[in-house]
Every structure is written in C-alpha cells, then in structure tokens.
Write a protein that holds these residues in place. Sequence first.
Motif, mmCIF file in Angstrom:
data_model
loop_
_atom_site.group_PDB
_atom_site.id
_atom_site.type_symbol
_atom_site.label_atom_id
_atom_site.label_comp_id
_atom_site.label_asym_id
_atom_site.label_seq_id
_atom_site.Cartn_x
_atom_site.Cartn_y
_atom_site.Cartn_z
ATOM 1 N N LYS A 211 53.293 58.016 -1.999
ATOM 2 C CA LYS A 211 51.859 57.996 -2.298
ATOM 3 C C LYS A 211 51.390 56.581 -2.610
ATOM 4 O O LYS A 211 50.203 56.326 -2.711
ATOM 5 C CB LYS A 211 51.566 58.856 -3.529
ATOM 6 N N VAL A 213 52.492 55.000 -5.443
ATOM 7 C CA VAL A 213 52.468 54.874 -6.898
ATOM 8 C C VAL A 213 53.426 53.764 -7.326
ATOM 9 O O VAL A 213 54.492 53.595 -6.741
ATOM 10 C CB VAL A 213 52.880 56.218 -7.536
ATOM 11 N N LYS A 214 53.036 52.997 -8.351
ATOM 12 C CA LYS A 214 53.888 51.919 -8.849
ATOM 13 C C LYS A 214 55.202 52.467 -9.373
ATOM 14 O O LYS A 214 55.229 53.524 -9.998
ATOM 15 C CB LYS A 214 53.189 51.184 -10.008
ATOM 16 N N ILE A 217 55.261 53.660 -12.890
ATOM 17 C CA ILE A 217 54.627 54.966 -13.120
ATOM 18 C C ILE A 217 55.489 56.084 -12.539
ATOM 19 O O ILE A 217 55.572 57.174 -13.096
ATOM 20 C CB ILE A 217 53.202 54.951 -12.532
ATOM 21 N N ARG B 88 52.852 48.978 -1.306
ATOM 22 C CA ARG B 88 52.329 50.083 -2.117
ATOM 23 C C ARG B 88 50.895 50.415 -1.747
ATOM 24 O O ARG B 88 50.478 51.556 -1.806
ATOM 25 C CB ARG B 88 52.414 49.714 -3.596
ATOM 26 N N LYS B 89 50.148 49.358 -1.382
ATOM 27 C CA LYS B 89 48.747 49.589 -1.009
ATOM 28 C C LYS B 89 48.647 50.305 0.333
ATOM 29 O O LYS B 89 47.637 50.923 0.639
ATOM 30 C CB LYS B 89 48.009 48.256 -0.932
ATOM 31 N N ASN B 93 47.948 55.434 1.826
ATOM 32 C CA ASN B 93 46.602 54.964 2.100
ATOM 33 C C ASN B 93 46.415 54.783 3.609
ATOM 34 O O ASN B 93 45.625 55.486 4.233
ATOM 35 C CB ASN B 93 46.397 53.649 1.342
ATOM 36 N N GLU B 118 45.946 61.855 -8.115
ATOM 37 C CA GLU B 118 46.650 60.586 -8.319
ATOM 38 C C GLU B 118 46.455 59.609 -7.153
ATOM 39 O O GLU B 118 46.309 58.401 -7.357
ATOM 40 C CB GLU B 118 48.139 60.859 -8.526
ATOM 41 N N GLN B 121 43.201 57.960 -7.521
ATOM 42 C CA GLN B 121 43.233 57.020 -8.640
ATOM 43 C C GLN B 121 43.943 55.726 -8.248
ATOM 44 O O GLN B 121 43.490 54.642 -8.565
ATOM 45 C CB GLN B 121 43.925 57.665 -9.849
ATOM 46 N N VAL B 122 45.063 55.889 -7.516
ATOM 47 C CA VAL B 122 45.857 54.716 -7.146
ATOM 48 C C VAL B 122 45.134 53.854 -6.113
ATOM 49 O O VAL B 122 45.062 52.645 -6.252
ATOM 50 C CB VAL B 122 47.242 55.152 -6.605
ATOM 51 N N HIS B 123 44.601 54.502 -5.073
ATOM 52 C CA HIS B 123 44.089 53.706 -3.954
ATOM 53 C C HIS B 123 42.583 53.442 -3.992
ATOM 54 O O HIS B 123 42.103 52.513 -3.377
ATOM 55 C CB HIS B 123 44.450 54.375 -2.632
#
Lengths: 306, 344, 336
Positions: A211, A213-214, A217, B88-89, B93, B118, B121-123
């Motif tokens: 997803k 997520v870091k 986290i 991560r981005k 996404n 989530e 929220q993240v992206h």
Amino acid sequence: MFVFTVRRILQTIPVLIGVTILVFLMMHLVPGDPAQVIAGEAASEQTIQQIRERLGLNDPLPMQYFNFIINALQGDLGTSIRSGQEVTSEVASRFWVTLELSFYSMILSVFIGLIAGIISAVRHYTWVDAVMMIIALFGLSMPNFWLGLMLMQYFAIDLEIFPVSGWGSPEQLVLPVIALGTAGAAIIARMTRSSMLEVIGQDYIRTARAKGVKERIVIYKHALKNAMIPVVTVIGLEFGTLLTGAVLTETVFSINGLGRFIVESIQARDFPAVQGSVLVVAVVFILVNLLVDISYRFLNKRIDLN
Amino acid sequence: MSNDANALKISDLRTSFFVEGNEIKAVDGVSLTIPKGKTVGIVGESGSGKSITSLSIMRLIKSPGQIKHGSIAMNGEDLLQKSEREMRKIRGNQISMIFQEPMTSLNPVYTIGEQISEVFQVHQGLSKKEGRAKAVEMLELVGIPSPKERVKQYPHELSGGMRQRVMIAIALACSPELLIADEPTTALDVTIQAQILELMKNLQQELGMSVVLITHDLGVVAETCDYVAVMYAGKIVEYADVYTLFNAPKHPYTVGLMQSLPRHDKDQEELNVIKGNVPKPDEMPAGCRFAPRCPFASEICINELPDLIETEDNNKVRCWIYSDKWDGNPEVNVADDYKTARSK
Amino acid sequence: MTTKLLEVNNLKQYFPIKGGVFGRTVNQVKAVDDITFHVNEGETLSIVGESGCGKSTTGRAVLRLDDPTSGEINFDGENLLQLNKRQMREKRKDLQIIFQDPYASINPRQTVRQVLEEAMAIQHVLPKSERLDKILELLDIVGLGPHQLDRFPHEFSGGQRQRVGIARALAVDPKFIICDESVSALDVSIQAQILNLLKQLQREYHLTYLFIAHDLGVVRHISDRVAVMYLGNIVEIGEKQEIFDNPKHPYTKSLLSAIPVPDPDRKQERIVLKGDVPSPIDPPSGCRFHTRCPFATEKCKNEVPKLRKTETMTGTHQAACHYIEDIESGRKQPNY
C-alpha cells in the motif's frame, strides 16, 4: 463479548472454591495436630485444647471450612498467633507494598521487554539481535535473589548510590524493582521477538507494504498489535511469577511486604497468617488472569465462542 | 507526461535468493513490456518465478532475496533506481497489487474501513474521517452490499470473495496506472471466481489501467488476457498474443501444459503429460531448462541455452526448433507432433 | 454386472455449535443433510461442489472418521455404522483414503519404507518376510524407484509425495479408495501424471473410487458418474456425459458456465451467480439454492425439491429442481 466476559467470570468461581479449599486444607495437611504444631512440643494438653477451641478445630471439617469462608467473605481471616493482631489488617498493610513492588517491576519488564523484543525482531539476524538475545538469556537465568544481592553489593555497598534496604522513598525502589523485573523483561523480550517475527512474515504485512505504508508504521501499527496477542498472555502469567518472586526479593532487601510476611509467618508457624496471605495472593493472581483473558479477547477479535 | 505506449517495460530482470551461500536464480533475465490499458498474463507452475517477478516490480523483495540486475521503466523512469522513499509513493498509488490469499492478506485487528482508508491517508493526505467516507465509496465500487455497515466490520466477518473485493478496493483506491494481480482467484470457488474476474474486467475498462495477471490457470488467461508470457524455471519461454498462444502454441512446454490440462468442456482419453519434474534450483540444466522433460530435445538443447527468438508473427519463443541452428528433425511441428513424440 | 459396492442412504452429518454462557449446543452446522447415493463396483463417482457444500464431510463420514448423525452406509453388504471400533478398523483395510496433502498425514520422521511397512503391519497384510518385495512392487506401480525407498517425505516433491500417499493406500489391497481433493494442490503437469496413474491403477486392480474435487475439468476426466452438491444436499447426479453435456439443475449449469475455458475464441455465455453461498447453520428453506437461483419462485422457498428424472434425461441422471421442464421449454425465463 459480553457473554464471553460473563462466562469467563463464572468460570473463575470453581477455581476460587478450589483455591480456598486447598488453602484451608493446608493447615490440616501438615503432619500432626495443627494445634499441637502451633503450641509447640512442650505445651500442655490444656493449652492445646484452648488453641483448638479458639481456632474452632473441634468442629467437623466441612463446618470449619464453611466458617472459614463465611469469615473470609466478611473480611475476617482470623488472628495472627505471632502478633495477636487480625490477619486481615496485617495482610492489608503489607499487601500494598508488595503490589507496588510487583507493579513497578511489571512496568519495567513490559517496557524493557517490548522495546528489546521489537528491536531484536526488526534487526533480525544482525549483531543487535544477537546481543539482545544473549542479554535476555542472562536475565532469564539469573535468580532474582542473587541478582538482588549483586546489585546491593555493587550499587549500594560499593558505590553507595542507592540505599541497601527498606521501602518507601524513590531511591529505595530502584534496586528491588530491577532485581524483580529483570527475568520478566527477558521473557517478554523473547516472546515479543518471536511473535513479531512470525507476524512480520504474514501476508497482511506484505499488503501493508504494497500500500506504500512507511516501514515504521508497518511495524508499529500493523505488526505490533497482532504480535501483542500472545505477549499479553505471557504478561499475565508473569504477574504470578512476580508475586512469588517478591517473597525472595523482599527478604533480600528487608522490605516489609506480603512476601516477607509469609516467610516469617511460616518460620513462626503462624498458620492463620499464612493461610490468610496465601489466600489473598491466590485471589489476586486469579483476578489478574481474568483481566488478561478478557483483554486478550479484546485484542484478538477472531476468537469465537467455540 | 510521456506518450509511451507502454505502461511498464521490464528489461533483463534478475532476482536471486541467497541461501546458505548458494545463489538461487528465481528470476533469470526476464524482459517484458506491459502495453497501456492491456492485460498481460504471466503463466507458469510453482517455482517458475512468476510471483517473484511481480514482487520485483513492486520492489518488495525481502532479504535473503535481492534484485541483482535489470531495469523496470515506468513513465520514462527506472523503478530500480528509485529510493525506498520514492518507491513508497508509487506503491499503492501508481502500482497496486492484489494477492492470492484473501483470507490472510487483510490485517485481522483492523476494520476493513480502516484498511482502505489508510491508502487515502498515506497517498492523498486525507484525514481518517475523509478516508472513511472514501472507503465507503470504494466498497460500493467493488460491489459490496450495504457498504456503510461493512466498513465497520473486521476481515473475519467477511467471506473469501468479499475479502478479495476489499483487497481490490484497497488496490484501486488511488486509481493506479498498473495493477498486479497475483493469483487473485486461485483460492476462491469457481462461482466466486467468475464474480471477481468480471469485476476486475469492468473496473479495468472503467479506470483504463494496465494489468499484470499472474496465474497458473490457463482458463483464466484465455478469458482475461490480451498477451501472455509463459514462464519456466525463471525464464520466459514464450510470449504471444492470447489468440496465437492458444491456437498455435510454439514452445514444447506451452504445448505440454495445454495438453495435460483436463477439460470440463470436452472428453479426453488420456492426458498428454509432461514427464518428470521441474528442475530444482541447484540442479539447473546447462542448456535449455526444459530439455530434460522435452520430447523433442536434441543435442543442441542439452548443451546450449536458447535465446528468446522473435517469430514472424511478432511473438517470441525460447526454443532451438525455431532457430537456424536447429539440429533435430527440420519438419517438426510441436503442437501436432507432441503426442507421438512424448509416447516414444 | 454392476453391483453396488457402496450405498449411502439418508446420510446426515450435523456438527453442534456450542455457545452461550453455559456452553450448551445452541445450533447445528448441517454439513450433510440427508443425501443418498451409491457407487458401483469398479467405477468412479465424483462428488463436486464449492467449499462448504459437504463433499469432504461425506467422504469422512463414509470412512467413519467422523461419526454420522444418522443414515446408513452399506459397504459390500454390511452397514458400516453398526460396526464397533475394532470391526471398523479391520474394515478400513478395504476402504482407503488419499488426502490433498499426504505430507500432513504421513509421519515426517518415517521413511517411505517405514510408512508402507506400518500400513501393512496394522492390517496384517502378508507375513513380515514378504513385505519388502511388496513395498518395492508398490513403488514401481506408483512410478517411484527403489532408490527412493529410504527417503523421508520432505525429500520428495509434491507430486512424488502424492505417489507415496497412493502407494500407502494400495499397500493393504483395498477395494475402495476415497480421493479427497487428491490432485488439487498439484501443478497442472504433475496433476496430469497423478490422474493418469489413478486411472491406470483402476483398470489394473479393478478399484472403485469416490473422488471428491472442486475442479470440474479433473472430474470430467476421471469420473464415470458425478454428484453435484450444494449446501449439504445433492442437487444433481448422473452419468458424467449427462451432467456435463445435459445439465438440468440451474446450479450445475451456473457452476459449469463459471469455469474459464482455455480457449480465447470461445467467449461463452456466463451465468454469474449473485452473492455468496449461505451459511449451513441456517440454510435457506425449501430449495437451498433459491436465494441465488435466477429462476426461483415462491414454491422454491417453501417446498424442498426431490431428486427426479425427466424424459430428457438418460441413465441414472436425476436432478432436484421443481422447474426442470419449464426451464427447458423456455416457459420459465431467468430474471437476473
């Protein structure tokens, strides 16, 4: 959830009955006549008879048990032979000391244990992990009285940083809490590590990473909550170990707690005092486990009633 | 940004696992392009490297695995050169992934609403509350009835098919350019599989994304893919459009796979099985990796590894039969002669 | 010529659900609810259906791995449900089972030789001195070599392990083998090898199979007759050809149409069923399929349809639907 809680509470009733029977029989399982044991070898027949009468030992056994329960429920645990005081008040004054000691030790165990366990799991297969686990193994294998004596020798006698004994001031807390909490910290660290490692390998952790997520986290939100489920059980069991461990730690540091009271009462053959304090410890232990079970279920929403 | 006709271009990807000092080449030089808006299937049996290929695209290979070589171009940039932060981005996404096991792919201790939210929220920097509202929309999009109630439920309260819909909702939340579906229906019953495949197809058309579908099921491939890559022992052995692959398969492995598949829509006397087993990673044949099981294998197959050869119809096959160097029977027709060749 | 080796009559298998404050039985999972079928000697009857339809439960009940709630299981003229534990143990010599993952049912610390030896020792097959010859023969039959005799299960691939599982089942010379998803976990190329092996063994040793599977391609390949289960009931049963080419029950039809065909030129008309399979705890009234059936009426909600045969069905073909004729003639149209 409600049904479960009610059912779990009802389930503790037979356990409590069992414990009270065992505690009660303790006095009667000791070889010989309890009154004789209390009075000592040289006592006259009349003294023994008096003791018997005072303790109600002439009644039939079930009747005695019944009285014991009724009195206990009313907060009357009998009179201490040694001091002549009511056992209830003797226990009460010391109980808080032991509870305090156990509580701080518990906090230390959980805090250190969780952090060490998580770091070990995240740094799996690195030197950090190896060092932590070696320390944990040491912590686990050191008896708390020995660790207490070592701490006392080094920090209190040699360096004079902390007081040697006693209870009450913050400085007096440090050494006994470390002595008592170390083993628990080690157990919790090991449990947290293995539980975290298992969870990190799960599919839903991969999903979280996918997803975007870091990683931080992923570990603290997605993995930790799942990993805590078995750790909570261990924490609950640890509390029981702490209560028994307190007996030795209190003796080493001359803390006037319940543990030391039990030891002294045993040495003085003060049966009502032993009976009363063991009962209190057992009940607390059962209640803590009840709490653990309920919180366990709260954490793990998947457990079904069957 | 770019007018590239391809959503993704993988070139010479090599991913290995290092176990007890041995290197296991799970993906060994895979090159593959995913055209925009199309579905490309990667077919293969367990151990063929198809799942590792997909995890490599996402850069989700964990130790002791390692991407050793290659490039994965998306919008003119190489994903393999990106930092973890930049990756991560992209994950969740621009590129999303759904997995095989809907039963275990969702976190059991959070509600499905929280898990969908989530992503927003993240992206997209949405608040929890905004994310929750979006989650309800997503559940509606993937066809989950009474989404307002469902967002509050935990994964164990949902059936396998419903959980896979939730996984799709998570994957599509940010309208990705590329969706990687790793055996998305393998764990599901056929009637539920039909629902999920239909849903994926509709959403792909609606959102115009490209899809990489990883599967072992040739039926699913025939039904959903535009192009197909067949993988065997870490390498692509055949690449073709779906019609050519099924009507005129070229590689002996592809043919064997098709002829050993029991069909529910016609009778077969005996299945033309592929003999033997997939080679173990530490016992890789020196020449063509399929040679020990191939009924057509000749001298050159055993000694030399063939390249991926471009055929007249713009498809690709990794087999000596189609090269000038072929030293076996020049008249051989793999599809027609497979049965007689294997019974020898 | 055809004798019924296994006859299952009105089999019910309910599992209790405990709950409430006192852990009483609050409900039941009706995993198998009144099914009747038979398997002829030397044939393969397949039971197909989706997860939770009761197909595996049926297999376990026949072997009495779970004791059925009620019903009759006649094997070779004897009601298995009336045998005591010891008699049943002896009977298991004739009835064997091959599981999905033989690894889970084989002791990982035993070699192939020990596994087969033990199977024979339990059922007193052959004197000890002759067993090794038999073991080697078994390995040869299932396509393993004598060099693999002393290997442990983990040294084998999935397909080879399944061969060990088959060898173990054959070790006691059974008449009847239940294959419970025996090829489901295998890759296509290996699955085909095992299917061919099972067919060949059946021909050579005149074995009877009860084949439990969810893959209809596999089922078509191996079966003589097929039973389709849905939520604990048999909804259609009959000769393979009939079930696959002339299905009558709307569930069978949608099941068949849901399978993707490995042929991109054949875009078939698909009946996509709505929703999930309902829970077997409180199954729908009447016809259990009515909640997902495109033809369902009020009657389907109230009346349980019986298995029956119509004029357009041949052989032993039967289906449990009120509207076979009406759907066939087009008088009833689906409402999607």
